[in-house]
Design an enzyme around this catalytic site. Structure first.
Site, mmCIF file in Angstrom:
data_model
loop_
_atom_site.group_PDB
_atom_site.id
_atom_site.type_symbol
_atom_site.label_atom_id
_atom_site.label_comp_id
_atom_site.label_asym_id
_atom_site.label_seq_id
_atom_site.Cartn_x
_atom_site.Cartn_y
_atom_site.Cartn_z
ATOM 1 N N VAL A 293 12.816 -9.036 16.393
ATOM 2 C CA VAL A 293 12.628 -10.128 16.068
ATOM 3 C C VAL A 293 12.396 -11.059 17.136
ATOM 4 C CG1 VAL A 293 14.290 -11.550 15.701
ATOM 5 C CG2 VAL A 293 14.187 -9.342 14.397
ATOM 6 N N GLY B 151 16.430 -8.988 11.416
ATOM 7 C CA GLY B 151 15.998 -6.989 11.733
ATOM 8 C C GLY B 151 16.905 -6.434 11.204
ATOM 9 N N GLU C 202 11.646 6.466 17.196
ATOM 10 C CA GLU C 202 11.603 6.715 18.883
ATOM 11 C C GLU C 202 12.367 5.584 19.687
ATOM 12 O OE1 GLU C 202 8.117 10.094 20.072
ATOM 13 O OE2 GLU C 202 8.187 7.842 20.943
ATOM 14 N N TYR D 159 19.536 1.300 13.775
ATOM 15 C CA TYR D 159 19.148 2.414 13.289
ATOM 16 C C TYR D 159 20.175 3.462 12.427
ATOM 17 C CZ TYR D 159 14.743 0.727 15.683
ATOM 18 O OH TYR D 159 13.738 0.465 16.432
HETATM 19 C C1 LIG Z 1 16.628 -4.802 17.801
HETATM 20 C C2 LIG Z 1 16.147 -5.635 16.765
HETATM 21 C C3 LIG Z 1 14.699 -5.492 16.249
HETATM 22 C C4 LIG Z 1 16.954 -5.639 15.773
HETATM 23 O O1 LIG Z 1 17.188 -7.620 15.266
HETATM 24 P P1 LIG Z 1 18.372 -8.500 15.200
HETATM 25 O O2 LIG Z 1 17.682 -9.222 14.255
HETATM 26 O O3 LIG Z 1 18.571 -8.904 16.432
HETATM 27 O O4 LIG Z 1 19.122 -7.583 14.457
HETATM 28 P P2 LIG Z 1 20.266 -8.062 13.869
HETATM 29 O O5 LIG Z 1 20.697 -9.327 14.162
HETATM 30 O O6 LIG Z 1 19.887 -7.247 12.105
HETATM 31 O O7 LIG Z 1 21.155 -7.254 13.370
HETATM 32 C C5 LIG Z 1 21.694 -5.487 12.735
HETATM 33 C C6 LIG Z 1 21.949 -4.161 14.065
HETATM 34 O O8 LIG Z 1 22.202 -3.890 15.081
HETATM 35 C C7 LIG Z 1 22.878 -3.562 16.218
HETATM 36 N N1 LIG Z 1 23.111 -5.130 16.822
HETATM 37 C C8 LIG Z 1 22.160 -6.000 16.634
HETATM 38 N N2 LIG Z 1 22.036 -7.270 17.989
HETATM 39 C C9 LIG Z 1 23.092 -6.359 18.757
HETATM 40 C C10 LIG Z 1 23.631 -6.098 19.980
HETATM 41 N N3 LIG Z 1 23.685 -7.108 21.093
HETATM 42 N N4 LIG Z 1 24.697 -4.783 20.405
HETATM 43 C C11 LIG Z 1 24.466 -4.189 19.945
HETATM 44 N N5 LIG Z 1 24.427 -3.797 17.813
HETATM 45 C C12 LIG Z 1 23.687 -4.918 17.447
HETATM 46 C C13 LIG Z 1 24.274 -4.119 14.818
HETATM 47 O O9 LIG Z 1 24.439 -2.979 14.599
HETATM 48 C C14 LIG Z 1 23.451 -4.786 14.067
HETATM 49 O O10 LIG Z 1 24.560 -4.640 12.866
HETATM 50 P P3 LIG Z 1 25.838 -5.504 12.499
HETATM 51 O O11 LIG Z 1 25.340 -6.882 12.513
HETATM 52 O O12 LIG Z 1 26.028 -5.250 10.945
HETATM 53 O O13 LIG Z 1 27.146 -5.047 13.470
HETATM 54 C C15 LIG Z 1 15.712 -6.780 17.886
HETATM 55 O O14 LIG Z 1 17.433 -6.746 18.625
HETATM 56 C C16 LIG Z 1 14.764 -6.845 18.720
HETATM 57 O O15 LIG Z 1 13.542 -7.379 18.454
HETATM 58 N N6 LIG Z 1 14.585 -6.264 19.970
HETATM 59 C C17 LIG Z 1 13.444 -6.097 20.861
HETATM 60 C C18 LIG Z 1 12.141 -5.429 20.547
HETATM 61 C C19 LIG Z 1 12.992 -3.512 21.115
HETATM 62 O O16 LIG Z 1 13.684 -3.407 21.166
HETATM 63 N N7 LIG Z 1 12.496 -3.306 19.215
HETATM 64 C C20 LIG Z 1 12.930 -1.667 19.158
HETATM 65 C C21 LIG Z 1 12.358 -1.111 19.263
HETATM 66 S S1 LIG Z 1 12.742 0.756 19.022
#
Ligand SMILES: CC(C)(COP(=O)(O)OP(=O)(O)OC[C@H]1O[C@@H](n2cnc3c(N)ncnc32)[C@H](O)[C@@H]1OP(=O)(O)O)[C@@H](O)C(=O)NCCC(=O)NCCS
Length: 152
Positions: free
Chosen positions: A75, A85, A107, A119
């Site tokens: 994202v 996400g 992974e 996840y």
């Molecule tokens: C991982 C990623 C895809 C999550 O996307 P996002 O849009 O920020 O996530 P969301 O807002 O939908 O949050 C979904 C859940 O993720 C977790 N989460 C998101 N941000 C978080 C944070 N800063 N700390 C802890 N948990 C977090 C929570 O469980 C959250 O659910 P909740 O809001 O019900 O508690 C995003 O952070 C990203 O692109 N990260 C970099 C790429 C990456 O690491 N990809 C995964 C490779 S395995």
């Protein structure tokens, strides 16, 4: 959150628009060559965009026999923590189910707690660890990979 969101399959034409997101999301991002090798064939990916065409994020999956693997999910950092996400992950799970997957694998870096929370909240459980699997995001040393799966 806008309700004018749409998912569209990723094609090679999208790579130049997706690479900046890939590069800002990962310490060791895919190259354009790797990205293009994960489009078509057994791979399936979708991008999430607003009708303004601003791409919010994307995922890339792989489907083989009756199992799917989440290869990448990103994202745009300016759009993180807004629920996108979760939407992308659930879209991926639905696409995997529609293809006939009975299990999903992924992974994740041991230090990537936000992705692990995403996840786990979707029902994935930790299966095993690969010690020192990734080069560290800090630029030296190594980091474990956590292998997770979800039964569909
Ligand atoms: C991982 C990623 C895809 C999550 O996307 P996002 O849009 O920020 O996530 P969301 O807002 O939908 O949050 C979904 C859940 O993720 C977790 N989460 C998101 N941000 C978080 C944070 N800063 N700390 C802890 N948990 C977090 C929570 O469980 C959250 O659910 P909740 O809001 O019900 O508690 C995003 O952070 C990203 O692109 N990260 C970099 C790429 C990456 O690491 N990809 C995964 C490779 S395995």
């Amino acid at each position: 959150m806008s309700n004018l969101l749409k998912y569209t399959p990723i094609t090679t034409d999208d790579i130049s628009q997706l690479m900046p997101i890939e590069n800002t999301c990962h310490s060791h991002p895919w190259t354009e060559k790797t990205f293009s090798s994960c489009i078509g064939g057994r791979y399936f990916g979708e991008k999430l965009a607003e009708t303004t065409e601003k791409i919010i994020g994307f995922y890339v999956g792989e489907f083989v026999v009756d199992e799917a693997t989440l290869m990448d999910i990103c994202v745009d950092p300016t759009e993180q923590s807004k629920g996108y996400g979760k939407k992308l992950l659930h879209h991926f799970i639905e696409q995997a189910k529609a293809k006939g997957a009975i299990k999903i694998w992924l992974e994740v870096r041991a230090k990537n707690i936000s992705a692990q929370m995403l996840y786990m909240n979707a029902g994935f459980i930790e299966i095993s660890r690969r010690t020192g699997y990734y080069p560290s995001s800090k630029g030296f040393g190594y980091e474990d990979a956590i292998v997770m799966s979800l039964k569909l």
